[in-house]
Design an enzyme around this catalytic site. Structure first.
Site, PDB file in Angstrom:
ATOM      1  N   GLY A 161       4.069   8.930  -3.553  1.00 15.01           N
ATOM      2  CA  GLY A 161       4.187   7.525  -3.197  1.00 15.01           C
ATOM      3  C   GLY A 161       2.808   6.907  -3.051  1.00 15.01           C
ATOM      4  O   GLY A 161       1.838   7.613  -2.764  1.00 15.01           O
ATOM      5  N   GLN A 204      -3.282   0.841  -0.263  1.00 15.83           N
ATOM      6  CA  GLN A 204      -4.032   2.048  -0.610  1.00 15.83           C
ATOM      7  C   GLN A 204      -4.871   1.874  -1.870  1.00 15.83           C
ATOM      8  O   GLN A 204      -5.695   2.734  -2.186  1.00 15.83           O
ATOM      9  CB  GLN A 204      -3.084   3.234  -0.811  1.00 15.83           C
ATOM     10  N   CYS A 219      -1.160  12.136   3.214  1.00 14.39           N
ATOM     11  CA  CYS A 219      -1.328  10.770   2.714  1.00 14.39           C
ATOM     12  C   CYS A 219      -2.547  10.749   1.807  1.00 14.39           C
ATOM     13  O   CYS A 219      -3.584  11.315   2.159  1.00 14.39           O
ATOM     14  CB  CYS A 219      -1.528   9.823   3.903  1.00 14.39           C
ATOM     15  N   LEU A 220      -2.433  10.103   0.642  1.00 13.43           N
ATOM     16  CA  LEU A 220      -3.545  10.075  -0.305  1.00 13.43           C
ATOM     17  C   LEU A 220      -4.770   9.365   0.272  1.00 13.43           C
ATOM     18  O   LEU A 220      -5.888   9.573  -0.192  1.00 13.43           O
ATOM     19  CB  LEU A 220      -3.118   9.420  -1.624  1.00 13.43           C
ATOM     20  N   HIS A 262       7.348   6.182   4.973  1.00 18.09           N
ATOM     21  CA  HIS A 262       5.891   6.345   4.972  1.00 18.09           C
ATOM     22  C   HIS A 262       5.228   5.178   4.225  1.00 18.09           C
ATOM     23  O   HIS A 262       4.277   4.565   4.722  1.00 18.09           O
ATOM     24  CB  HIS A 262       5.559   7.691   4.319  1.00 18.09           C
ATOM     25  N   GLU A 263       5.766   4.866   3.034  1.00 22.20           N
ATOM     26  CA  GLU A 263       5.175   3.782   2.233  1.00 22.20           C
ATOM     27  C   GLU A 263       5.420   2.425   2.889  1.00 22.20           C
ATOM     28  O   GLU A 263       4.538   1.552   2.877  1.00 22.20           O
ATOM     29  CB  GLU A 263       5.729   3.801   0.803  1.00 22.20           C
ATOM     30  N   HIS A 278       2.846   1.758   5.447  1.00 22.08           N
ATOM     31  CA  HIS A 278       1.560   1.317   4.895  1.00 22.08           C
ATOM     32  C   HIS A 278       1.502  -0.209   4.783  1.00 22.08           C
ATOM     33  O   HIS A 278       0.445  -0.816   4.973  1.00 22.08           O
ATOM     34  CB  HIS A 278       1.344   1.900   3.492  1.00 22.08           C
TER      35      HIS A 278
END
Ligand code: NI
Length: 183
Positions: A50, A55, A108-109, A150-151, A154
């Protein structure tokens, strides 16, 4: 085009944009579609499941995800726990949570080297619009439900750092400090 998708890259904590709530996407046009396509590409390159607009430095209410089938995940699950390819979520809203929160390890990226248990409800229902302007509703379980939440977080400027269990917070304390010092 206001945004050049080829110039986008994944930003990491403590970049300010990650703490900035995203603005609603007013018009779903070619620019939005090009950004979504680039985000999907970046997500795959980074081997993530994701990626949210903040991000890549954009305060937009948009994220992409692709939760692959396999490892016990299936479209036939009720509710589904995976997707059959990449999906774009624009202006998503959470309609419903179901079940008591459960811990599960997340990464998380934008938070390299940080992984920890996060508590989340196991089932979520979300409404959103896709990249063609079509509204849809999705009810999801398992890893897909987790990824959706999670997304979505963000887009509110919320990171797993805010939701990790006390134990996970302690475990990642040094890694978080290193990231904060790295800028
Ligand atoms: Ni993330």
């Amino acid at each position: 085009m206001a945004t050049d998708p080829t110039k986008l890259s994944i930003v990491t904590y403590p970049e300010k944009v990650l703490r900035t709530p995203g603005k609603a996407v007013k018009e779903i046009n070619d620019e939005v579609r090009a950004v979504a396509a680039r985000m999907i590409e970046l997500m795959y390159e980074a081997e993530g499941i994701g990626l949210a607009a903040p991000q890549v430095g954009l305060s937009w209410q948009m994220f992409v995800l692709d939760v692959p089938l396999g490892e016990g995940r299936s479209l036939a699950d009720d509710p589904p726990t995976a997707t059959d390819g990449p999906r774009v979520f624009i202006n998503p809203k959470i309609a419903k949570f179901e079940g008591p929160s459960e811990p599960f390890e997340e990464g998380c990226l934008s938070l390299p080297d940080i992984r920890g248990d996060v508590l989340r409800p196991p089932v979520v229902t979300m409404t959103a619009t896709d990249e063609h302007g079509k509204a849809f509703i999705i009810r999801a379980g398992g890893l897909l439900a987790r990824c959706l939440q999670h997304e979505f977080d963000h887009l509110q400027g919320v990171l797993i750092l805010d939701k990790m269990t006390q134990t996970a917070r302690m475990k990642n304390r040094t890694a978080v400090r290193d990231l904060e010092r790295s800028r």
